[in-house]
Write an enzyme that holds these catalytic residues in place. Structure first.
Site, short mmCIF file in Angstrom:
data_model
loop_
_atom_site.label_atom_id
_atom_site.label_comp_id
_atom_site.label_asym_id
_atom_site.label_seq_id
_atom_site.Cartn_x
_atom_site.Cartn_y
_atom_site.Cartn_z
N SER A 44 62.40 41.61 52.66
CA SER A 44 61.92 42.02 53.98
C SER A 44 63.10 42.19 54.94
O SER A 44 63.93 41.27 55.07
CB SER A 44 60.96 40.96 54.52
OG SER A 44 60.60 41.27 55.84
N HIS A 92 63.62 42.17 58.20
CA HIS A 92 63.91 41.40 59.42
C HIS A 92 64.46 40.00 59.15
O HIS A 92 64.79 39.28 60.08
CB HIS A 92 62.66 41.33 60.32
CG HIS A 92 61.55 40.45 59.85
ND1 HIS A 92 61.29 39.23 60.44
CD2 HIS A 92 60.62 40.59 58.88
CE1 HIS A 92 60.25 38.67 59.85
NE2 HIS A 92 59.82 39.48 58.90
N GLY A 112 57.57 42.28 53.92
CA GLY A 112 57.52 41.38 52.78
C GLY A 112 56.09 41.12 52.31
O GLY A 112 55.82 41.06 51.10
N THR A 113 55.18 40.98 53.25
CA THR A 113 53.78 40.71 52.89
C THR A 113 53.24 41.85 52.04
O THR A 113 52.58 41.63 51.01
CB THR A 113 52.94 40.55 54.18
OG1 THR A 113 53.48 39.47 54.94
CG2 THR A 113 51.47 40.28 53.87
N CYS A 145 53.98 31.52 60.48
CA CYS A 145 52.56 31.83 60.42
C CYS A 145 51.69 30.59 60.65
O CYS A 145 50.55 30.70 61.05
CB CYS A 145 52.19 32.43 59.07
SG CYS A 145 53.52 33.33 58.33
#
Ligand code: PLP
Length: 392
Positions: free
Chosen positions: A202, A204, A74-75, A327
């Site tokens: 993303s 996961h 995703g990042t 995060c």
């Protein structure tokens, strides 16, 4: 308090890979290990795996397979969307509109651009964490090339008025990116109805593997690569494809879409049951929107406790929860999301996020609620400031 079987309530951080997904992936590590760029049979088998996954992801988005670019998560999809538009369109303007509650993958990418002279508008949100589409309209100038507003927030689960914002960006002729990492394959994200030009997801987060994601890029959108190398993914994302991971993500997307309606109803009922039980404790409050929130997201604050202390104790008793985005866990700074929503002490530092998944049961959420009440009560008894507040 005994230690029961671990209960996982942190699905916004990541999800277990489904056995069907593992089974779909396995042959691509061994039998079909070929490089998808090779022309012989082994390469073709890998290419077919990629093609099928692209169709599976496209079917969930309601787009053409060619509009799906695979990334390493995703990042990377967020970075490619924002930096890719910035590189392609810097001659047209150097202004981007975003919100104050974006995931750091978006927020820090925009802030990196601001160091290069780009003007970034970080829109405020209301007390429920919603962006006002009228604010988006007002922020757009002749210099604006991109609006990037997340689909659903990873901490408080608030779902944004994406279709309304999409109508604004269409009318104003500005590209619109949404980070749908939390919502994709959990709730419908049809790109045409949402009116988005770019969308990140993303694997996961919906029972696929980690380290694989995708960026939807509407046909005709000008996007420059931000990495350089081979011609994979039509040159937009060079590097030998993670075939097994991509195959797994495609399968996970298809399986999630097939059970979306039943899971949305089931998880929404469990979510609301859990919220009601947690709020039954005095001096607690819900963070985020009461109804316009992801079906699996519960985020509550309790006065008189430190969320991090509560989170650690929940973990010690076998319940995996979080104080916000993975995060920032452990970081002493308060959540930028809650801060932007105007949440103040004693609620700001006393929050806990519990995110449900397809294996979460009523017994799990009842156990979590029970433990939450016990731990909050114990922490409050140990807190002189809370006792003082209650007796004053
Ligand atoms: N965007 C949002 C909203 C997220 O919640 C996350 C992960 O937590 C990301 C982006 C980053 O995704 P990835 O972990 O695949 O890089």
């Amino acid at each position: 308090m005994g230690v029961p079987t671990p209960i996982y309530l942190d699905h916004a951080a990541t999800t277990p890979v489904r056995p069907e997904v593992v089974a779909a992936m396995l042959p691509y590590f061994t039998t079909y290990f070929g490089n998808a760029s090779c022309t012989y049979e082994l390469g073709k088998a890998s290419r077919e795996g990629l093609d099928r996954a692209r169709e599976q992801v496209a079917a969930v988005l309601g787009c053409r397979p060619r509009e799906v670019t695979f990334t390493a998560g995703g990042t990377e999809a967020d970075n490619l969307a924002i930096l890719g538009v910035a590189r392609a369109l810097s001659g047209r303007g150097r202004h981007i509109v975003t919100s104050a509650i974006e995931h750091h993958a978006v927020l820090y990418t925009c802030r990196a651009l601001s160091e290069d002279g780009w003007r970034i508008t970080e829109l405020p949100v209301d007390a429920h964490g919603r962006v006002n589409p009228a604010d988006v309209e007002e922020a757009i100038t002749d210099d604006t090339v991109l609006v990037t507003i997340m689909h659903a927030n990873n901490e408080v689960g608030t779902v944004q008025p994406i279709a309304e914002i999409g109508r604004v960006t269409r009318r104003r002729g500005v590209l619109f990116h949404t980070d749908a990492v939390q919502g994709f394959a959990h709730v419908p994200t049809p790109v045409d109805e949402l009116g988005v030009d770019l969308l990140s997801l993303s694997g996961h987060k919906f029972h696929g593997p980690k380290g694989v994601g995708a960026l939807y890029v509407r046909k005709g959108v000008r996007l420059s690569p931000i990495q350089f190398g081979g011609k994979q993914e039509r040159g937009l994302r060079p590097s030998t494809e993670n075939v097994a991971g991509i195959v797994g993500m495609g399968m996970a997307a298809e399986l999630a879409a097939a059970e979306m309606d039943t899971e949305v109803a089931r998880q929404t009922a469990l979510r609301d049951h859990l919220i009601a039980r947690l709020l039954a404790l005095p001096d607690t409050r819900l963070n985020g929107h009461p109804t316009l929130r992801l079906p699996n997201n519960v985020n509550v604050s309790a006065a008189g406790v430190e969320g991090e202390a509560l989170n650690l104790r929940m973990g010690m008793h076998g319940i995996g929860t979080s104080t916000g985005s993975a995060c920032t866990t452990g970081s002493p700074t308060p959540s930028h999301v809650l801060t932007a929503m105007g949440v103040r002490e004693p609620w700001l530092s006393g929050n806990l996020r519990l995110t449900l998944g397809r294996q979460t049961t009523l017994a799990d959420v009842d156990r979590a609620a029970e433990l939450y009440a016990q731990i909050v009560t114990a922490l409050r008894q140990a807190s002189p400031t809370y006792r003082e507040r209650c007796t004053s």
